[in-house]
Scaffold this motif. Sequence first.
Motif, short mmCIF file in Angstrom:
data_model
loop_
_atom_site.label_atom_id
_atom_site.label_comp_id
_atom_site.label_asym_id
_atom_site.label_seq_id
_atom_site.Cartn_x
_atom_site.Cartn_y
_atom_site.Cartn_z
N ASN A 188 0.83 -1.21 0.00
CA ASN A 188 0.00 0.00 0.00
C ASN A 188 0.87 1.27 0.00
N TYR A 189 1.99 1.24 0.77
CA TYR A 189 2.86 2.42 0.81
C TYR A 189 3.51 2.68 -0.55
N ALA A 190 3.95 1.63 -1.23
CA ALA A 190 4.58 1.79 -2.53
C ALA A 190 3.59 2.29 -3.57
N ARG A 191 2.34 1.77 -3.53
CA ARG A 191 1.34 2.22 -4.50
C ARG A 191 0.92 3.66 -4.24
N ALA A 192 0.87 4.06 -2.97
CA ALA A 192 0.45 5.44 -2.65
C ALA A 192 1.52 6.46 -2.99
N ASN A 193 2.80 6.09 -2.96
CA ASN A 193 3.89 7.04 -3.18
C ASN A 193 4.57 6.86 -4.53
N GLY A 194 4.02 6.01 -5.39
CA GLY A 194 4.58 5.84 -6.73
C GLY A 194 5.93 5.15 -6.74
N LEU A 195 6.16 4.23 -5.84
CA LEU A 195 7.42 3.49 -5.79
C LEU A 195 7.29 2.19 -6.56
N VAL A 196 8.41 1.70 -7.06
CA VAL A 196 8.46 0.47 -7.83
C VAL A 196 9.14 -0.61 -6.97
N ILE A 197 8.50 -1.76 -6.85
CA ILE A 197 9.05 -2.89 -6.10
C ILE A 197 9.57 -3.90 -7.12
N SER A 198 10.86 -4.14 -7.11
CA SER A 198 11.49 -5.07 -8.04
C SER A 198 11.91 -6.31 -7.26
N VAL A 199 11.48 -7.46 -7.72
CA VAL A 199 11.73 -8.71 -7.00
C VAL A 199 12.49 -9.64 -7.94
N PRO A 200 13.59 -10.27 -7.47
CA PRO A 200 14.33 -11.20 -8.34
C PRO A 200 13.54 -12.49 -8.56
N THR A 201 13.78 -13.08 -9.69
CA THR A 201 13.11 -14.35 -9.99
C THR A 201 13.82 -15.53 -9.34
N ASP A 202 15.10 -15.38 -9.03
CA ASP A 202 15.83 -16.46 -8.37
C ASP A 202 15.46 -16.52 -6.89
N PRO A 203 15.70 -17.66 -6.25
CA PRO A 203 15.43 -17.74 -4.81
C PRO A 203 16.28 -16.75 -4.03
N THR A 204 15.68 -16.17 -3.01
CA THR A 204 16.38 -15.18 -2.19
C THR A 204 17.23 -15.82 -1.09
N ILE A 205 17.12 -17.12 -0.91
CA ILE A 205 17.91 -17.84 0.10
C ILE A 205 18.83 -18.81 -0.63
N ILE A 206 20.12 -18.71 -0.38
CA ILE A 206 21.11 -19.60 -0.99
C ILE A 206 21.21 -20.84 -0.12
N PRO A 207 20.88 -22.02 -0.65
CA PRO A 207 20.94 -23.20 0.20
C PRO A 207 22.37 -23.54 0.57
#
Length: 295
Positions: free
Chosen positions: A274-293
């Motif tokens: 909600n905060y990002a949508r209200a302030n015009g921010l872009v959320i970029s998420v990687p497609t790879d796993p965020t945890i390295i096994p």
Amino acid sequence: MNPSNKSLTPPKVNAWEEKIKKRKEKMEAERLKSQAPAPTPAPPEVITPKTQSTKPPSQPTASKPQPKPTPPQTATPQPPQEISLISTLQELQDPQVVELLTTMKKIVIIAKQEKTQGEKAIELSGTLTALPLKSTNWKDINSNSPDIIAIQETFLRPCFTFNFPNYSSYRNDRLTHRGGGTAILVKNSIAHHSINIYTNVVEVTAIEIEGPTGNITICSLYRPPASATKNFIQDLSKIFSNRTQCLTVGDFNAKHRTWNLNRPNNTPGTALFNYARANGLVISVPTDPTIIPAQ
């Protein structure tokens, strides 16, 4: 005028001679006392047992039966070998011990690689320098040579040194208890300077890249999972306010179906969306796993 009527004056007394005389008398008394024979001790009193009378007792008395002594109860002690084995296994499960054993395993793997001694030394120095770090792949740093590296949960303490060749390092360690901590590595060839952003719950390390069109703020952020969502949004407002170019990278511990398809939403994730949508921010998420096994 009659001589017999004259009073006789006592002879003059010398005080020093009197003191010497008294001292001699005292020394003589002590000498005689020391030479006196010691008194002989009185002979010890000899106690003879009374003779028992041969007369039979007038009234026989019945002897009381004596109670049988109860054997002492001994607790069966646990074998010492079993105790030491259990304590050793419990100590091996300590996170600090597991972390050190993992680092030692990495050192063994580096030593067995088919590389020159110089390459092994560089990789080994990176492993030892990053001893408290959890999931930083130093091999990728050497091969890819990124310009900026943002790290969270460094587990660093002020007694640890954290340096990497050709990079300037900035860090904020958690000083209250174990865990947490953020850091940023930036190449020495890039014009930059560090800045301080004071937050309530999130841990952040920030720098500004000096460019011709204005400065670009880079932040390495970590939000502890137990922190309040309200303070989390307030800290984000401090970071993004009055900054037209700002990039915040890190572990937000915020889940939302927009960037976590297979995970349910949590309260921080909904608030961040909600905060990002209200302030015009872009959320970029990687497609790879965020945890390295662990390997």
